[in-house]
Design a protein around this motif. Structure first.
Motif, PDB file in Angstrom:
ATOM      1  N   HIS A   1     -14.913   1.997  -0.995  1.00  0.00           N
ATOM      2  CA  HIS A   1     -15.568   0.860  -1.639  1.00  0.00           C
ATOM      3  C   HIS A   1     -16.989   0.695  -1.120  1.00  0.00           C
ATOM      4  O   HIS A   1     -17.927   0.506  -1.895  1.00  0.00           O
ATOM      5  CB  HIS A   1     -14.748  -0.407  -1.375  1.00  0.00           C
ATOM      6  CG  HIS A   1     -15.364  -1.636  -1.946  1.00  0.00           C
ATOM      7  ND1 HIS A   1     -16.074  -2.547  -1.194  1.00  0.00           N
ATOM      8  CD2 HIS A   1     -15.414  -2.095  -3.214  1.00  0.00           C
ATOM      9  CE1 HIS A   1     -16.516  -3.524  -1.971  1.00  0.00           C
ATOM     10  NE2 HIS A   1     -16.130  -3.273  -3.203  1.00  0.00           N
ATOM     11  N   ALA A   2     -17.148   0.814   0.201  1.00  0.00           N
ATOM     12  CA  ALA A   2     -18.481   0.657   0.794  1.00  0.00           C
ATOM     13  C   ALA A   2     -19.438   1.734   0.293  1.00  0.00           C
ATOM     14  O   ALA A   2     -20.620   1.472   0.049  1.00  0.00           O
ATOM     15  CB  ALA A   2     -18.393   0.706   2.317  1.00  0.00           C
ATOM     16  N   LEU A   3     -18.914   2.947   0.110  1.00  0.00           N
ATOM     17  CA  LEU A   3     -19.761   4.017  -0.448  1.00  0.00           C
ATOM     18  C   LEU A   3     -20.243   3.631  -1.832  1.00  0.00           C
ATOM     19  O   LEU A   3     -21.396   3.892  -2.211  1.00  0.00           O
ATOM     20  CB  LEU A   3     -18.984   5.330  -0.525  1.00  0.00           C
ATOM     21  CG  LEU A   3     -18.965   6.169   0.741  1.00  0.00           C
ATOM     22  CD1 LEU A   3     -18.050   7.366   0.558  1.00  0.00           C
ATOM     23  CD2 LEU A   3     -20.372   6.649   1.085  1.00  0.00           C
ATOM     24  N   HIS A   4     -19.370   2.991  -2.594  1.00  0.00           N
ATOM     25  CA  HIS A   4     -19.767   2.539  -3.925  1.00  0.00           C
ATOM     26  C   HIS A   4     -20.794   1.423  -3.843  1.00  0.00           C
ATOM     27  O   HIS A   4     -21.713   1.335  -4.665  1.00  0.00           O
ATOM     28  CB  HIS A   4     -18.548   2.082  -4.727  1.00  0.00           C
ATOM     29  CG  HIS A   4     -17.754   3.217  -5.286  1.00  0.00           C
ATOM     30  ND1 HIS A   4     -16.904   3.983  -4.522  1.00  0.00           N
ATOM     31  CD2 HIS A   4     -17.690   3.736  -6.534  1.00  0.00           C
ATOM     32  CE1 HIS A   4     -16.356   4.913  -5.277  1.00  0.00           C
ATOM     33  NE2 HIS A   4     -16.805   4.793  -6.503  1.00  0.00           N
ATOM     34  N   VAL A   5     -20.627   0.547  -2.842  1.00  0.00           N
ATOM     35  CA  VAL A   5     -21.611  -0.523  -2.638  1.00  0.00           C
ATOM     36  C   VAL A   5     -22.977   0.096  -2.336  1.00  0.00           C
ATOM     37  O   VAL A   5     -24.000  -0.267  -2.926  1.00  0.00           O
ATOM     38  CB  VAL A   5     -21.186  -1.445  -1.478  1.00  0.00           C
ATOM     39  CG1 VAL A   5     -22.305  -2.394  -1.098  1.00  0.00           C
ATOM     40  CG2 VAL A   5     -19.951  -2.231  -1.864  1.00  0.00           C
ATOM     41  N   ILE A   6     -22.965   1.086  -1.437  1.00  0.00           N
ATOM     42  CA  ILE A   6     -24.235   1.712  -1.057  1.00  0.00           C
ATOM     43  C   ILE A   6     -24.850   2.439  -2.249  1.00  0.00           C
ATOM     44  O   ILE A   6     -26.045   2.320  -2.534  1.00  0.00           O
ATOM     45  CB  ILE A   6     -24.016   2.685   0.121  1.00  0.00           C
ATOM     46  CG1 ILE A   6     -23.613   1.885   1.362  1.00  0.00           C
ATOM     47  CG2 ILE A   6     -25.269   3.492   0.397  1.00  0.00           C
ATOM     48  CD1 ILE A   6     -23.166   2.734   2.522  1.00  0.00           C
ATOM     49  N   GLY A   7     -23.998   3.173  -2.991  1.00  0.00           N
ATOM     50  CA  GLY A   7     -24.495   3.884  -4.166  1.00  0.00           C
ATOM     51  C   GLY A   7     -25.117   2.933  -5.173  1.00  0.00           C
ATOM     52  O   GLY A   7     -26.231   3.149  -5.667  1.00  0.00           O
ATOM     53  N   GLY A   8     -24.395   1.866  -5.468  1.00  0.00           N
ATOM     54  CA  GLY A   8     -24.916   0.880  -6.410  1.00  0.00           C
ATOM     55  C   GLY A   8     -26.202   0.259  -5.910  1.00  0.00           C
ATOM     56  O   GLY A   8     -27.148   0.053  -6.677  1.00  0.00           O
ATOM     57  N   ALA A   9     -26.252  -0.016  -4.600  1.00  0.00           N
ATOM     58  CA  ALA A   9     -27.454  -0.623  -4.027  1.00  0.00           C
ATOM     59  C   ALA A   9     -28.643   0.324  -4.141  1.00  0.00           C
ATOM     60  O   ALA A   9     -29.766  -0.105  -4.428  1.00  0.00           O
ATOM     61  CB  ALA A   9     -27.207  -0.990  -2.569  1.00  0.00           C
ATOM     62  N   LEU A  10     -28.382   1.622  -3.936  1.00  0.00           N
ATOM     63  CA  LEU A  10     -29.483   2.592  -4.044  1.00  0.00           C
ATOM     64  C   LEU A  10     -30.044   2.615  -5.458  1.00  0.00           C
ATOM     65  O   LEU A  10     -31.262   2.638  -5.669  1.00  0.00           O
ATOM     66  CB  LEU A  10     -29.005   3.990  -3.650  1.00  0.00           C
ATOM     67  CG  LEU A  10     -28.831   4.213  -2.154  1.00  0.00           C
ATOM     68  CD1 LEU A  10     -28.150   5.543  -1.881  1.00  0.00           C
ATOM     69  CD2 LEU A  10     -30.182   4.162  -1.444  1.00  0.00           C
ATOM     70  N   VAL A  11     -29.150   2.594  -6.443  1.00  0.00           N
ATOM     71  CA  VAL A  11     -29.610   2.593  -7.837  1.00  0.00           C
ATOM     72  C   VAL A  11     -30.412   1.330  -8.125  1.00  0.00           C
ATOM     73  O   VAL A  11     -31.492   1.375  -8.726  1.00  0.00           O
ATOM     74  CB  VAL A  11     -28.419   2.705  -8.807  1.00  0.00           C
ATOM     75  CG1 VAL A  11     -28.852   2.442 -10.231  1.00  0.00           C
ATOM     76  CG2 VAL A  11     -27.791   4.078  -8.703  1.00  0.00           C
ATOM     77  N   MET A  12     -29.898   0.203  -7.642  1.00  0.00           N
ATOM     78  CA  MET A  12     -30.608  -1.058  -7.912  1.00  0.00           C
ATOM     79  C   MET A  12     -31.932  -1.117  -7.167  1.00  0.00           C
ATOM     80  O   MET A  12     -32.923  -1.638  -7.682  1.00  0.00           O
ATOM     81  CB  MET A  12     -29.709  -2.240  -7.549  1.00  0.00           C
ATOM     82  CG  MET A  12     -28.539  -2.363  -8.507  1.00  0.00           C
ATOM     83  SD  MET A  12     -27.628  -3.903  -8.359  1.00  0.00           S
ATOM     84  CE  MET A  12     -27.073  -3.822  -6.689  1.00  0.00           C
ATOM     85  N   ALA A  13     -31.956  -0.528  -5.968  1.00  0.00           N
ATOM     86  CA  ALA A  13     -33.216  -0.496  -5.223  1.00  0.00           C
ATOM     87  C   ALA A  13     -34.245   0.331  -5.988  1.00  0.00           C
ATOM     88  O   ALA A  13     -35.421  -0.026  -6.063  1.00  0.00           O
ATOM     89  CB  ALA A  13     -32.988   0.096  -3.834  1.00  0.00           C
ATOM     90  N   PHE A  14     -33.788   1.424  -6.589  1.00  0.00           N
ATOM     91  CA  PHE A  14     -34.688   2.240  -7.403  1.00  0.00           C
ATOM     92  C   PHE A  14     -35.234   1.425  -8.565  1.00  0.00           C
ATOM     93  O   PHE A  14     -36.432   1.456  -8.865  1.00  0.00           O
ATOM     94  CB  PHE A  14     -33.954   3.477  -7.919  1.00  0.00           C
ATOM     95  CG  PHE A  14     -34.738   4.263  -8.920  1.00  0.00           C
ATOM     96  CD1 PHE A  14     -34.489   4.143 -10.277  1.00  0.00           C
ATOM     97  CD2 PHE A  14     -35.754   5.109  -8.501  1.00  0.00           C
ATOM     98  CE1 PHE A  14     -35.233   4.850 -11.206  1.00  0.00           C
ATOM     99  CE2 PHE A  14     -36.497   5.828  -9.429  1.00  0.00           C
ATOM    100  CZ  PHE A  14     -36.231   5.697 -10.780  1.00  0.00           C
TER     101      PHE A  14
END
Lengths: 275, 608, 104
Positions: A218-231
């Motif tokens: 789940h945390a990996l998904h949080v990080i992945g989503g955060a990276l996309v949103m940061a972009f």
């Protein structure tokens, strides 16, 4: 060469491509987390009796910090509202508000991961020790090291383990012992008495195995989503100037993924922490 | 294909007219046709590699514990002690067996059927300029390629490749190589994660493309059956793979971090208790694996059925019989395939109620499969059949798949499966569906679409030779295996059943007369000879494939087979963007021999 | 999703989002509160927990993810997924608990 329906919706489906794509992807994610949840149920039901070989196989209860978990839940729920507000701001052509809300979402994401890291660290410094006389204790080791086991004790040539049992800590908190504010009573254990020493790592018990696997994924998904949103918050935001509708769709798509991540946590939290 | 004329440095801002460099055009392309060919070439290489593994294994089965000629020394040089003196050790046999299955299923057939043919043909057949997400398409190929590299590397690391079957059952998969923490099984699991990622991205792309990018007038019931087949295949990949990914992650945790997801309490290895917490379940792995494993076999067959349908329609010059039945059947197969998986687990001690449930759903799913096969057979009636190479392969697919499918029935019944489970009967059954079944369909597809991709025909004489000889040897390989299985010969025996033979029993006074008869054991030799012959017979195909690209008979039109579907209404080969003007569709996919029309075929985008 | 919302529409939607947000926070409080209530049977405890979680997820999916006004195609796909997920869970658990018991 233009791919049709990247921005405008196709008439008969009413959808633009990325929306179809992200929902399909979320469907596969439902199956991924669903399989892990099913495994959780199976492992837990299978461990219910705990008669053999030792009570150590019984499913543990109350080992996770509920206030922290609750706070983390609130953090993620807040991030869901901020991300939908970010999209709504774009729909109302308010780029400034978008930046604000997306920034808040990222802050929440950072907060969630930080709290999770703290929780993990807490587990890695929390130990179970089993003694030759059959006694089983949980607690901390002086200095809060991580990942110690019998092999570590042998390698470091330690003869007495400086152990702070949990029960003593709780007693100290309740004000029963006179030096309540100081270190909790500690119980030094001669290493020769120890048959088993492990921190609360995945291999200690299948509960931790599934807890860490589920929350780490789940945390990996949080990080992945955060990276996309940061972009989309920083370099990707350029697209607002050249193709605002497409950019809004991108934010919507990322938001859908983010809401899914929140959804998973809405089930993870009660299942792992409360039940 | 145009020759690359500019380097990447010359690429400027105006995107419609600049020539992309070699890297952008052939390696990092986002064009579905290039990606399709990338998938095609890579998967054919893996197909050959998986076949080679099997040919080596067949030596060991025909001549147990003797040195493999020529290749034995090479194996010893490459892999060390597992091939000491050029003899395949049981460990190496298991390794090759596990990897043969893995490579054939995940690195060869699925990428060829779905990745290669799907990518190349589907956007063309629906009248789209490309896939919905071209960059994701490129990434999905790259993930596949990386997964293949990881799987390939695993042969050469200490301990060798995975050796717990392509099914990787726990606890063996965890304890097979305790000497090395990162071992062949670890790389197998990492490779699978990459391959699953590739499939998931591909599935999202295919489904979105088919839903969103159909040309004007291309409504659902005008889609070529090939597209329907790929659509359902996409859903199977999308929803069935994630549980295996979850299981793979858990097995990785078991292998690398000593968790006990699939390890029960009290497990002992070589007399020593395993230092794990226990509390897990080996059955959990099996359920999660087969939840994918069963839909996976439909992934293997459906694209092939689609290809056969296209070729039969075109080469009988008449519409396919029962288009609606075909569509409904393929949708039914897709749905039901998710609830039959435990027929692979009848012998795990499941009770009668649950076994009956799975037996029932398994029997039900055979109905739409038979409907599809029947519709294809009936389509031949009254046709004006052109017996060219693609058609020959497509025709042979029908009875071969028939044999494969029908022999699945005793396996689907709980009671008979008690006897047949894990025997050579199973191997014969599934190879019939995949080898003379799917692979023949894929060969048909290669010969059929080769002219569209290259502008040249493959040589007909060598194509027919390839067909006849492959058909003969395929049957010589797999038909005897039914008999071996019925005689009780188990799977995955490195010595070909020698220690279970009557001869062995006699020699070693084991106290019984029973065992595998000399006739059954001797079949190992026939099968092996046929397998090597089948390998030799692929050489003309490989030569034909490459030679025809440069020297084959040139096509005289963009539509050399005079077919109705949209991929034949493009320039040859289709340019970037496929159609010079967006096509509009006015009719169904198989308007052949329509009364009153000038020609015996009417393309989908022809108005009157 | 270029169904051009007017600003008035969007303001209404925002109000809905805020209400959903509050409902989610309340839901979380209830979830944790129920933890301290003891129920007789395990089945009841699990059912109640899952019920509250389901309500919360409906709110997120329905309003934040706009599923409540989404197109048929998406519903169809999600329904199919739900069926398969439930099958995986239910059939696996059934399979692991239906085994012959040999009576002496």
């Amino acid at each position: 060469m233009e791919i049709p329906y990247t921005v405008e919706a196709r008439k008969d489906t009413g959808l633009y491509n990325a929306k179809v794509g992200i929902w399909l992807f979320l469907a596969s994610e439902v199956m991924l987390f669903g399989a892990l949840f099913s495994s959780y149920i199976l492992l837990r039901v299978g461990a219910a009796s705990g008669d053999w070989p030792a009570i150590s196989l019984a499913w543990p209860h109350g080992l996770l910090n509920i206030p922290i978990g609750t706070f983390n839940t609130a953090v993620l729920i807040s991030s869901s509202i901020t991300v939908v507000m970010a999209w709504a701001s774009l729909k109302m052509h308010d780029f400034g508000k978008f930046k604000l809300y997306m920034g808040l979402t990222l802050l929440c994401a950072l907060g969630f991961v930080s709290i999770k890291t703290y929780e993990y660290h807490e587990k890695f410094t929390h130990y179970e020790v089993r003694l030759k006389d059959g006694k089983i204790m949980t607690g901390h080791i002086q200095g809060s090291p991580m990942f110690w086991d019998l092999k570590t004790l042998a390698d470091k040539k330690i003869t007495t383990l400086d152990f702070h049992p949990d029960a003593a800590k709780q007693a100290a908190k309740a004000g029963e012992a006179p030096a309540a504010k100081e270190h909790a009573k500690h119980a030094p254990i001669p290493v020769g008495e120890i048959t088993y020493l492990s921190s609360f790592v995945p291999k200690h018990h299948t509960f931790f195995a599934i807890y860490f696997t589920l929350t780490a994924l789940h945390a990996l998904h949080v990080i992945g989503g955060a990276l996309v949103m940061a972009f989309l918050w920083l370099p990707g935001a350029k697209m607002w100037k050249t193709d605002p509708e497409r950019f809004t769709n991108r934010v919507e798509t990322a938001g859908l993924f983010w809401h899914f991540v929140d959804l998973v946590w809405i089930f993870l939290f009660p299942v792992l922490y409360l039940l | 294909m145009q020759a690359p004329s500019h380097t990447a440095e010359h690429a400027h801002g105006h995107d419609a007219h600049h020539e992309p460099g070699f890297l952008t055009k052939y390696i990092f392309s986002t064009d579905h046709k290039v990606i399709g060919i990338q998938y095609g070439v890579t998967s054919l290489i893996f197909l050959f590699f998986g076949f080679a593994l099997m040919m080596l294994m067949r030596w060991q089965l025909a001549n147990p514990n003797t040195a493999i000629p020529v290749f034995g020394k090479m194996l010893e040089a490459l892999l060390g002690d597992v091939a000491k003196d050029g003899i395949m050790s049981p460990d190496l046999y298991n390794s090759f067996g596990a990897m043969h299955g893995t490579i054939m299923v995940f690195l060869a057939i699925v990428p060829l059927a779905f990745g290669a043919f799907g990518n190349f043909v589907v956007p063309l057949q629906i009248g789209a300029p490309d896939m919905a997400f071209p960059r994701i398409n490129m990434v999905s190929y790259q993930a596949y390629f990386l997964g293949g590299v990881v799987m390939f590397i695993s042969f050469f690391i200490p301990g060798g490749a995975a050796k717990s079957g392509w099914t990787s059952y726990s606890p063996l998969a965890t304890v097979a190589d305790l000497a090395h923490r990162v071992n062949g099984q670890t790389l197998w699991l990492l490779g699978m994660v990459l391959l699953i990622t590739s499939s998931l991205l591909g599935a999202v792309n295919f489904i979105t493309t088919i839903i969103q990018l159909r040309a004007k007038g291309m409504n659902w019931m005008r889609l070529p059956f090939f597209v329907w087949a790929q659509f359902v295949t996409g859903f199977l990949l999308l929803l069935a793979f994630p549980p295996l990914e979850a299981a793979g992650i858990m097995q990785l945790m078991d292998n690398l971090f000593q968790t006990s997801f699939f390890l029960p309490a009290g497990l002992s290895v070589s007399g020593n208790p395993l230092p794990v917490s226990g509390g897990g379940s080996p059955l959990l792995w099996q359920h999660l694996f087969w939840f994918l494993g069963h839909p996976e076999v439909y992934v293997l067959i459906l694209p092939g059925m689609g290809i056969v349908c296209e070729i039969i329609a075109c080469n009988t010059r008449k519409p396919i019989w029962g288009y609606k039945a075909l569509v409904n059947s393929v949708l039914a197969i897709g749905f039901i395939s998710f609830i039959v998986w435990a027929h692979h687990m009848y012998l795990t001690g499941m009770g009668t109620k649950i076994s009956t449930f799975f037996q029932t759903t398994t029997m039900i799913i055979s109905i739409p499969s038979v409907i599809i096969l029947t519709a294809l057979f009936l389509s031949l009636w009254g046709g004006s059949i052109r017996f060219n190479t693609p058609m020959l392969f497509a025709l042979a697919f029908l009875p071969m798949f028939g044999i494969g499918g029908l022999t699945g029935l005793p396996l689907g019944f709980n009671a008979t499966d008690i006897y047949l489970h894990d025997t050579y009967y199973v191997i014969a059954h599934f190879h019939y569906v995949v080898a003379p079944g799917t692979i023949f369909a894929l060969f048909a597809g290669v010969y059929y679409w080769f002219p569209k991709a290259t502008g040249r025909h493959m040589n007909e004489f060598w194509g027919k030779t390839h067909f006849v000889l492959s058909l003969i040897f395929m049957n010589l390989i797999f038909m005897p295996m039914f008999m071996q299985g019925l005689a009780g010969m188990q799977r995955r025996m490195a010595d070909g059943g020698a220690t279970y033979s009557m001869a062995y029993a006699k020699e070693n006074n084991t106290g019984t007369q029973d065992g595998l008869s000399p006739k059954i054991i001797k079949m190992n030799k026939t099968v092996s000879h046929a397998a090597w012959a089948l390998g030799v017979v692929q050489i003309p195909f490989i030569i034909n494939f490459f030679w025809s690209m440069k020297r084959g008979r040139k096509v005289t039109s963009d539509n050399p087979w005079e077919a109705t579907t949209l991929e034949w209404q493009t320039p040859t080969p289709p340019p970037h963007g496929n159609f010079t003007t967006p096509p509009e569709v006015f009719r169904g996919p198989y308007d052949y021999s329509v009364p009153g029309h000038k020609k015996d075929f009417t393309p989908q985008n022809q108005k009157v | 999703m270029s169904d051009n919302h007017s600003t008035a529409d969007l303001k209404k939607h925002i109000r809905t989002y805020m209400l959903v947000f509050l409902a989610l926070l309340v839901g979380t409080a209830i979830t944790v509160g129920l933890y301290y209530v003891h129920f007789e049977s395990v089945a009841l405890t699990v059912s109640i927990a899952m019920f509250v979680a389901s309500i919360k997820s409906f709110l997120v999916a329905g309003f934040f993810m706009h599923l409540i006004s989404e197109k048929k195609a998406i519903y169809a796909m999600l329904l199919t997924t739900a069926v398969f997920f439930v099958s995986l869970m239910f059939l696996t658990i059934w399979a692991m608990h239906d085994y012959p018991v040999i009576k002496p």
